[in-house]
Design a protein around this motif. Structure first.
Motif, PDB file in Angstrom:
ATOM      1  N   UNK A  90       0.839  -1.199   0.000  1.00 54.97           N
ATOM      2  CA  UNK A  90       0.000   0.000   0.000  1.00 54.97           C
ATOM      3  C   UNK A  90       0.873   1.247   0.000  1.00 54.97           C
ATOM      4  N   UNK A  91       1.928   1.209   0.807  1.00 54.75           N
ATOM      5  CA  UNK A  91       2.836   2.345   0.899  1.00 54.75           C
ATOM      6  C   UNK A  91       3.576   2.560  -0.420  1.00 54.75           C
ATOM      7  N   UNK A  92       4.091   1.481  -0.991  1.00 54.95           N
ATOM      8  CA  UNK A  92       4.828   1.607  -2.244  1.00 54.95           C
ATOM      9  C   UNK A  92       3.928   2.095  -3.377  1.00 54.95           C
ATOM     10  N   UNK A  93       2.671   1.679  -3.337  1.00 54.64           N
ATOM     11  CA  UNK A  93       1.732   2.115  -4.374  1.00 54.64           C
ATOM     12  C   UNK A  93       1.427   3.604  -4.256  1.00 54.64           C
ATOM     13  N   UNK A  94       1.586   4.161  -3.076  1.00 55.44           N
ATOM     14  CA  UNK A  94       1.368   5.597  -2.902  1.00 55.44           C
ATOM     15  C   UNK A  94       2.440   6.424  -3.605  1.00 55.44           C
ATOM     16  N   UNK A  95       3.635   5.855  -3.768  1.00 57.22           N
ATOM     17  CA  UNK A  95       4.707   6.609  -4.415  1.00 57.22           C
ATOM     18  C   UNK A  95       4.954   6.179  -5.855  1.00 57.22           C
ATOM     19  N   UNK A  96       4.424   5.019  -6.242  1.00 58.34           N
ATOM     20  CA  UNK A  96       4.554   4.560  -7.624  1.00 58.34           C
ATOM     21  C   UNK A  96       3.340   3.714  -7.979  1.00 58.34           C
TER      22      UNK A  96
END
Length: 217
Positions: free
Chosen positions: A49-55
């Motif tokens: 979820x966190x990584x999807x927020x930046x990419x």
């Protein structure tokens, strides 16, 4: 009670205790294994979820959490104990590096970040993963706590091109990154850490994408 009877009772009691211990240990082991799997799955879900927020997930097609480089202590990124850099690819081609980084000089200490740097050197996004900045003052670096929900402060990094990185500073220092009046320290710490991460990605990009997955740089 005779000595023989007492010994028999003692033996039976001991056997019961041993049996109970074996059963309890087995149940605890089963529970631990089941819980460990659930915890690991939950942690992976939160990380994604966190990584999807930046990419955006549409930007790559590889298994992002499995494609990473493990760093040892890395001063350029503020990683005293090391960290990870995840590698996003599409059709086998480099897309972006998602870098764990730390701003050591926040107002209240360390600010842990994830910085996504595209292969062309531009930024895709930045998020504060953990911090202790003053509530209502410096914690606007976290979009969850930023009162500006329409355009959180930290989202402005996602607009920076490769050519913007040399000047990636807060406006008070002559750069282009805005900040909240009275809370410059938090913004400056994050901004400088982002600039360092972007430079690190650019300087080491080829080595980072070529390194063995899960191994050191």
């Amino acid at each position: 009670m005779s000595e023989t009877t007492a010994l028999g009772l003692s033996a039976r009691t001991g056997a019961v205790m041993v049996g109970f211990t074996v059963i309890f240990t087995a149940v605890m082991a089963y529970t631990y294994e089941a819980t460990k799997t659930q915890i690991a799955a939950s942690a992976s879900e939160e990380k994604m979820k966190l990584l999807t927020e930046v990419l955006p997930a549409s930007a790559y097609d590889n298994a992002l959490l499995d494609d990473y480089v493990q760093l040892g202590p890395t001063g350029e990124l503020g990683l005293d104990d090391g960290g990870r850099i995840y590698r996003a690819r599409k059709a086998g081609q480099p897309v972006a590096l998602l870098i764990e980084s730390v701003a050591p000089d926040g107002y209240s200490g360390r600010i842990e970040l994830i910085v996504a740097v595209r292969a062309d050197g531009s930024l895709s996004g930045v998020r504060a993963v953990a911090h202790r900045e003053t509530p209502g003052l410096g914690d606007y670096i976290d979009p969850k706590k930023d009162k500006n929900k329409k355009s959180p402060w930290i989202t402005q990094f996602g607009e920076l091109k490769a050519a913007d990185i040399p000047g990636c500073k807060v406006k008070k220092d002559g750069g282009q990154i805005t900040y909240h009046t009275g809370a410059t320290i938090s913004a400056r710490a994050v901004t400088n850490a982002v600039a360092r991460a972007a430079r690190y990605a650019t300087e080491h990009q080829d080595r980072l994408f070529a390194a063995k997955s899960g191994g050191p740089l």
